[in-house]
Design a protein around this motif. Structure first.
Motif, mmCIF file in Angstrom:
data_model
loop_
_atom_site.group_PDB
_atom_site.id
_atom_site.type_symbol
_atom_site.label_atom_id
_atom_site.label_comp_id
_atom_site.label_asym_id
_atom_site.label_seq_id
_atom_site.Cartn_x
_atom_site.Cartn_y
_atom_site.Cartn_z
ATOM 1 N N TYR A 218 0.729 -1.220 -0.107
ATOM 2 C CA TYR A 218 -0.018 0.026 -0.115
ATOM 3 C C TYR A 218 0.873 1.212 0.013
ATOM 4 C CZ TYR A 218 -4.719 -2.022 0.683
ATOM 5 O OH TYR A 218 -5.840 -2.703 0.582
ATOM 6 N N SER A 219 2.118 1.059 -0.283
ATOM 7 C CA SER A 219 2.924 2.384 -0.094
ATOM 8 C C SER A 219 3.364 2.668 -1.825
ATOM 9 C CB SER A 219 4.219 2.315 0.637
ATOM 10 O OG SER A 219 5.183 1.507 -0.168
ATOM 11 N N TYR A 220 3.895 4.152 -1.929
ATOM 12 C CA TYR A 220 4.205 4.464 -3.199
ATOM 13 C C TYR A 220 5.457 3.474 -3.628
ATOM 14 C CZ TYR A 220 6.688 7.360 -6.926
ATOM 15 O OH TYR A 220 7.280 7.734 -7.815
ATOM 16 N N GLU A 221 6.408 3.594 -2.549
ATOM 17 C CA GLU A 221 7.668 3.065 -2.920
ATOM 18 C C GLU A 221 7.306 1.611 -3.140
ATOM 19 O OE1 GLU A 221 11.853 2.809 -3.142
ATOM 20 O OE2 GLU A 221 10.497 4.678 -3.036
ATOM 21 N N GLY A 222 6.424 0.733 -2.591
ATOM 22 C CA GLY A 222 6.174 -0.735 -2.856
ATOM 23 C C GLY A 222 5.734 -0.801 -4.063
ATOM 24 N N GLY A 223 4.659 0.156 -4.711
ATOM 25 C CA GLY A 223 4.227 -0.067 -6.067
ATOM 26 C C GLY A 223 5.241 0.070 -6.915
ATOM 27 N N TYR A 224 6.180 1.034 -7.025
ATOM 28 C CA TYR A 224 7.443 1.355 -7.660
ATOM 29 C C TYR A 224 8.267 0.323 -7.746
ATOM 30 C CZ TYR A 224 11.095 4.042 -9.847
ATOM 31 O OH TYR A 224 12.162 4.678 -10.733
ATOM 32 N N GLN A 225 8.623 -0.276 -6.679
ATOM 33 C CA GLN A 225 9.606 -1.461 -6.756
ATOM 34 C C GLN A 225 9.023 -2.473 -7.281
ATOM 35 O OE1 GLN A 225 12.683 -1.104 -6.247
ATOM 36 N NE2 GLN A 225 12.753 0.741 -5.427
ATOM 37 N N THR A 226 7.654 -2.796 -7.011
ATOM 38 C CA THR A 226 6.934 -4.265 -7.526
ATOM 39 C C THR A 226 7.107 -3.946 -9.164
ATOM 40 O OG1 THR A 226 5.593 -4.359 -5.673
ATOM 41 C CG2 THR A 226 5.024 -5.712 -7.681
ATOM 42 N N ALA A 227 6.492 -2.909 -9.621
ATOM 43 C CA ALA A 227 6.451 -2.861 -11.207
ATOM 44 C C ALA A 227 7.975 -2.884 -11.838
ATOM 45 C CB ALA A 227 5.919 -1.166 -11.472
ATOM 46 N N LYS A 228 8.646 -2.288 -11.232
ATOM 47 C CA LYS A 228 10.238 -2.098 -11.444
ATOM 48 C C LYS A 228 10.641 -3.552 -11.764
ATOM 49 C CE LYS A 228 14.733 -0.770 -10.392
ATOM 50 N NZ LYS A 228 15.704 0.127 -9.392
ATOM 51 N N SER A 229 10.323 -4.471 -10.784
ATOM 52 C CA SER A 229 10.904 -5.926 -10.934
ATOM 53 C C SER A 229 10.155 -6.506 -12.101
ATOM 54 C CB SER A 229 10.688 -6.540 -9.622
ATOM 55 O OG SER A 229 9.231 -6.716 -9.250
ATOM 56 N N ILE A 230 8.869 -6.245 -12.216
ATOM 57 C CA ILE A 230 8.154 -7.005 -13.190
ATOM 58 C C ILE A 230 8.588 -6.535 -14.771
ATOM 59 C CG2 ILE A 230 5.914 -6.814 -14.498
ATOM 60 C CD1 ILE A 230 4.588 -6.686 -11.650
ATOM 61 N N VAL A 231 9.027 -5.296 -14.646
ATOM 62 C CA VAL A 231 9.650 -4.677 -16.015
ATOM 63 C C VAL A 231 10.922 -5.298 -16.220
ATOM 64 C CG1 VAL A 231 10.632 -2.765 -17.232
ATOM 65 C CG2 VAL A 231 8.268 -2.461 -15.835
ATOM 66 N N LEU A 232 11.699 -5.354 -15.176
ATOM 67 C CA LEU A 232 13.043 -6.057 -15.468
ATOM 68 C C LEU A 232 13.276 -7.488 -15.878
ATOM 69 C CD1 LEU A 232 15.117 -4.104 -12.613
ATOM 70 C CD2 LEU A 232 15.018 -3.628 -14.991
ATOM 71 N N LYS A 233 12.132 -8.187 -15.409
ATOM 72 C CA LYS A 233 11.813 -9.567 -15.913
ATOM 73 C C LYS A 233 11.278 -9.818 -17.288
ATOM 74 C CE LYS A 233 9.663 -10.739 -11.990
ATOM 75 N NZ LYS A 233 8.882 -11.641 -11.400
ATOM 76 N N GLY A 234 10.947 -8.324 -17.825
ATOM 77 C CA GLY A 234 10.275 -8.345 -19.075
ATOM 78 C C GLY A 234 9.050 -9.013 -19.180
ATOM 79 N N GLU A 235 8.440 -9.065 -18.057
ATOM 80 C CA GLU A 235 6.813 -9.675 -17.927
ATOM 81 C C GLU A 235 5.643 -8.597 -17.883
ATOM 82 O OE1 GLU A 235 7.042 -12.283 -14.631
ATOM 83 O OE2 GLU A 235 8.268 -13.891 -15.842
ATOM 84 N N ILE A 236 5.714 -7.712 -18.766
ATOM 85 C CA ILE A 236 4.791 -6.585 -18.834
ATOM 86 C C ILE A 236 3.495 -7.421 -19.357
ATOM 87 C CG2 ILE A 236 4.155 -4.335 -19.549
ATOM 88 C CD1 ILE A 236 7.343 -4.255 -20.051
ATOM 89 N N PRO A 237 2.449 -7.237 -18.189
ATOM 90 C CA PRO A 237 1.084 -7.830 -18.513
ATOM 91 C C PRO A 237 0.493 -6.747 -19.523
ATOM 92 C CG PRO A 237 1.011 -6.715 -16.526
ATOM 93 C CD PRO A 237 2.428 -6.536 -16.843
ATOM 94 N N SER A 238 -0.762 -6.961 -19.888
ATOM 95 C CA SER A 238 -1.618 -5.802 -20.811
ATOM 96 C C SER A 238 -2.429 -5.059 -19.629
ATOM 97 C CB SER A 238 -2.640 -6.433 -21.668
ATOM 98 O OG SER A 238 -3.159 -7.763 -21.012
ATOM 99 N N ALA A 239 -2.279 -5.197 -18.841
ATOM 100 C CA ALA A 239 -2.950 -4.419 -17.453
ATOM 101 C C ALA A 239 -2.762 -4.658 -16.102
ATOM 102 C CB ALA A 239 -4.403 -4.294 -17.566
ATOM 103 N N PHE A 240 -2.344 -3.463 -15.238
ATOM 104 C CA PHE A 240 -2.284 -3.690 -13.728
ATOM 105 C C PHE A 240 -3.496 -3.083 -13.036
ATOM 106 C CE2 PHE A 240 1.928 -2.976 -15.395
ATOM 107 C CZ PHE A 240 3.009 -3.870 -14.739
ATOM 108 N N PHE A 241 -3.925 -3.997 -12.310
ATOM 109 C CA PHE A 241 -4.463 -3.399 -11.025
ATOM 110 C C PHE A 241 -4.150 -3.292 -9.848
ATOM 111 C CE2 PHE A 241 -8.445 -4.607 -8.108
ATOM 112 C CZ PHE A 241 -8.580 -3.470 -7.727
ATOM 113 N N VAL A 242 -3.967 -2.251 -9.329
ATOM 114 C CA VAL A 242 -3.133 -1.979 -7.946
ATOM 115 C C VAL A 242 -4.047 -1.559 -7.000
ATOM 116 C CG1 VAL A 242 -1.251 -0.662 -7.243
ATOM 117 C CG2 VAL A 242 -1.382 -1.074 -9.914
ATOM 118 N N ALA A 243 -4.055 -2.173 -5.988
ATOM 119 C CA ALA A 243 -4.932 -1.889 -4.812
ATOM 120 C C ALA A 243 -5.055 -0.628 -4.092
ATOM 121 C CB ALA A 243 -4.555 -3.168 -3.673
ATOM 122 N N ASN A 244 -4.102 0.335 -4.186
ATOM 123 C CA ASN A 244 -4.511 1.625 -3.900
ATOM 124 C C ASN A 244 -3.830 2.609 -4.985
ATOM 125 O OD1 ASN A 244 -2.078 1.871 -2.949
ATOM 126 N ND2 ASN A 244 -2.852 2.416 -0.911
#
Lengths: 328, 328
Positions: A218-244
């Protein structure tokens, strides 16, 4: 009491009983107009200013509401604080603000509220232990869990309908043609994050859409880091639903950092509709939590319980709505 | 008092005077250990739970601090609220939160605080009328203006050194080679905005640097619209000094919207160092207000005045520091 004048002094000067003074200032059996006038002139002459403490000892009621809050870093909660303060002020009630840094509310915080004999308690984003629950139940002080479901139906909870919201979000993204999605959770031991996850994935299952779940906080930093790790793995989905929203803003910034275009390469949906989601740099599609209605329901319940305590429990869920902006 | 048991009942069961019961629970002349034990066992047997109201009627003191705040939309203030709540909690004090929507604090808000006989009052971003000032002075309740200077040296004020900060910011931008600058003010009737303006322009005058002043309102939207109008007039300066961070973020977003590169085409400096300035999308150069030190000074003053009221007034100014990031 500030100047040391008390009801006894007023009674003496007015030539009436102390009980008459109490009844003029704090209610109870009405006094005659003559007595009332005597009391009021004596009070004026002496500068008698009956305070809330004197009042509460006689009426056994205070006009203080305890509000327990954890995360003032998320702008959703300062907004909630403001709306509660304004709503209760109109009714002559004040807010005793308790900040907790723990997921679970500490016994000392509740003891403090009981010690002040608060008229009601509202808890926004923290949990209650069994021990604390019992103390509150015994005290017969109405308590509302705001934006959290009651674990065992011990108390009244007021939320938006998170299950329905996340189902609608899943359907919306499915209709947009998104074929694989990511859910980024908040603290997973919160009912809000669990409900948003459940509604989302059960709808995707129904449509046979693939998804992955990432746990965040639920933190900005948490969202940033999670998305970053997804991007670095090259696993970009067609959509993100983010809990806040605040996490979703972190997700958008991570995507921007890696030059991934939204809404072309991927889409993002948040939750809350905090003011910042409308800033041009974000312009985030999100789910509006109907804060004013949620606050109104909570205040009404607390005031009814103050008048006539029933201890009634359950979940009140209020419908929100999708706010479509440029991230989808 | 929650269960209706009072000090009289305890005194009766313990076979001691009511005054002894008071002294055990609320201090004063010490009682013998024997009396103390009698009182404690009677209290336990009866479930006597002396509350804050009973306590305050005897000691004439409460452990409540009134905190009056206007702008919870600016994340600086929720952070201040959190730090005050945490600091006072350690000392056994609680925060009665007052939200005002007016520039000037209303008499009813102060009356409410006086009515609760608060031990101290802290006001963050609103002003006091003369009438209200007199009421507070008469009550001998310590009051601190936090992040605002006292107009007439009536009260203690705790601020960062805004004049020095803005002089340093002007020198910093001058040394970067900026040859014409813009100051975007906050609400111009606030001491913070006036001091930041004064330090900035007197330093630019000294260096014979051109500048323009635009009046805004300390809001994101205000910063955005002001910068937008400057851009549309084609009058982009070599640097913006913006009176707070949330406005500076609006300025950055307006510049980005019009594809004006920061820090190449122009530079931006904010004020406060709120958490969001560190977000990668902003990464704003700003002036750090030393919130923790400011809170500490305020709390120390209030506690000393609670112990021994002097009504001493004046301005405490605490040095902050420039945080250089990528907008300069």
């Amino acid at each position: 009491m500030i100047n040391g004048v008390n009801a006894k002094d007023v009674a003496k000067l007015a030539g009436v009983s102390q009980s008459s003074v109490s009844r003029v200032f704090f209610g109870g059996t009405p006094v005659s107009e003559k007595t009332r006038n005597k009391v009021l002139s004596a009070a004026e002459e002496l500068g008698y200013n009956p305070n809330e403490f004197a009042r509460s000892l006689i009426t056994k009621k205070t006009r203080i509401i305890g509000l327990v809050m954890k995360g003032v870093e998320n702008p959703f909660y300062p907004q909630v604080l403001k709306e509660f303060t304004t709503a209760f002020k109109k009714l002559g009630y004040s807010i005793l603000f308790v900040q907790t840094n723990n997921e679970e509310i500490q016994k000392e915080d509740i003891d403090m509220l009981l010690n002040y004999n608060v008229a009601g308690i509202i808890i926004t984003d923290a949990m209650l232990s069994l021990k604390v629950t019992n103390d509150i139940k015994k005290s017969k002080i109405p308590l509302v869990l705001f934006n959290r479901k009651a674990e065992k139906n011990d108390f009244l909870s007021v939320c938006t309908n998170n299950l329905d919201a996340s189902r609608q979000i899943a359907n919306f993204l499915h209709q947009k043609g998104c074929s694989n999605m990511v859910y980024i959770s908040g603290d997973r031991n919160t009912s809000t994050s669990r409900d948003r996850e459940q509604g989302f994935i059960e709808t995707l299952d129904k449509h046979q859409v693939e998804y992955k779940i990432y746990e965040s906080d639920y933190s900005y930093e948490g969202g940033y880091q999670t998305a970053k790790s997804i991007v670095l793995k090259g696993e970009i989905p067609s959509a993100f639903f983010v809990a806040n929203d605040i996490m979703a803003m972190g997700v958008l910034d991570a995507l921007r950092k890696h030059s991934i275009e939204v809404p072309l390469a991927t889409k993002v949906v948040g939750f809350d509709n905090i003011a910042m989601t409308n800033w041009p740099i974000y312009n985030l599609t999100t789910w509006e939590q109907p804060i004013s209605k949620m606050v109104e329901k909570t205040v009404n319940y607390v005031m009814e319980e103050i008048d006539n305590y029933t201890g009634i429990a359950g979940n009140i869920e209020i419908e929100g709505q999708l706010i479509e902006r440029s991230t989808t």
